[in-house]
Design a protein around this motif. Sequence first.
Motif: not given
Length: 274
Positions: A107-136
């Motif tokens: 928990g704590g600050l580690f949880d807050e920072i990590t989950m905000r990153v996870i939430d940002a990734m989760f905001a993108f549909p998995s296929i769209l996020l995968a397309l971005v990674i594949v484009s790189v």
Amino acid sequence: MRDKITEIFRKIKKDPYMCAGVIITGIILLMILVGLFWMPYEPTKMNASEKLKGISFKHIMGTDNMGRDVFSRVMYGSRVTFLIALGTVFIGAFMGTLIGALTGYYGGLFDEITMRVIDAMFAFPSILLALVIVSVFGTGWMQLLFSLGIAFIPSFARIVRGEVLRCRNTDYVESAKLQGVSDIRMIFVHILPNIKGVLASSILIGFNNAVLAEAGLSYLGVGSQPPYASLGKMLSDAQQYLFTTPSYCLCPGLVIVLMVLGFSFLGEGIRRWE
């Protein structure tokens, strides 16, 4: 051990979801396993005189626009789709479980920072996020596997974190703390085994999503590249021949449906067992 196996089989017989899931998944896995050792034809072999043939004794699923045997390509494509989905779920579940367990437990600050990153990734549909990674990183089955694996991490992380938060203050965890159990042992021995049912169900659902994501991205041309077969790429190539040679399009589509349906039934059965 024998009694436990017998009990599992008894449970499967009584549960229509598990029974249907085992039968459908067994058929798909049997086709994939047989394809490792035998195929009616070489899946990449072309025959100009056999283009777009319908179902026959010689070609039980017909041929494609290049004269290749559709059944052989379905066997090969099923293996590709299955292995990419399996690798995707392994990466997503392993990394997601590790992140979710650590953030939920500490928990704590580690949880807050990590989950905000996870939430940002989760905001993108998995296929769209995968397309971005594949484009790189470029196209190909290996790039697709790692791209989808990364894209699936947030969903597993959120599920595991929620379950760890639920278990963190239970009596058996508090008792283990009083005995001086280390944090690592607490997480991996006392907490994670108690959420195995939820995790197993999530893995099966994730596998279904991975199959559909792989098929969708291969349909768009960013998965396995010609001349190698994948179910999604076969659907893309066959769509213009749907009315002239329907078996060319319907057979790979049916295998995708059965693969998803079988694991969906297994996931539902596991959920009902809990």
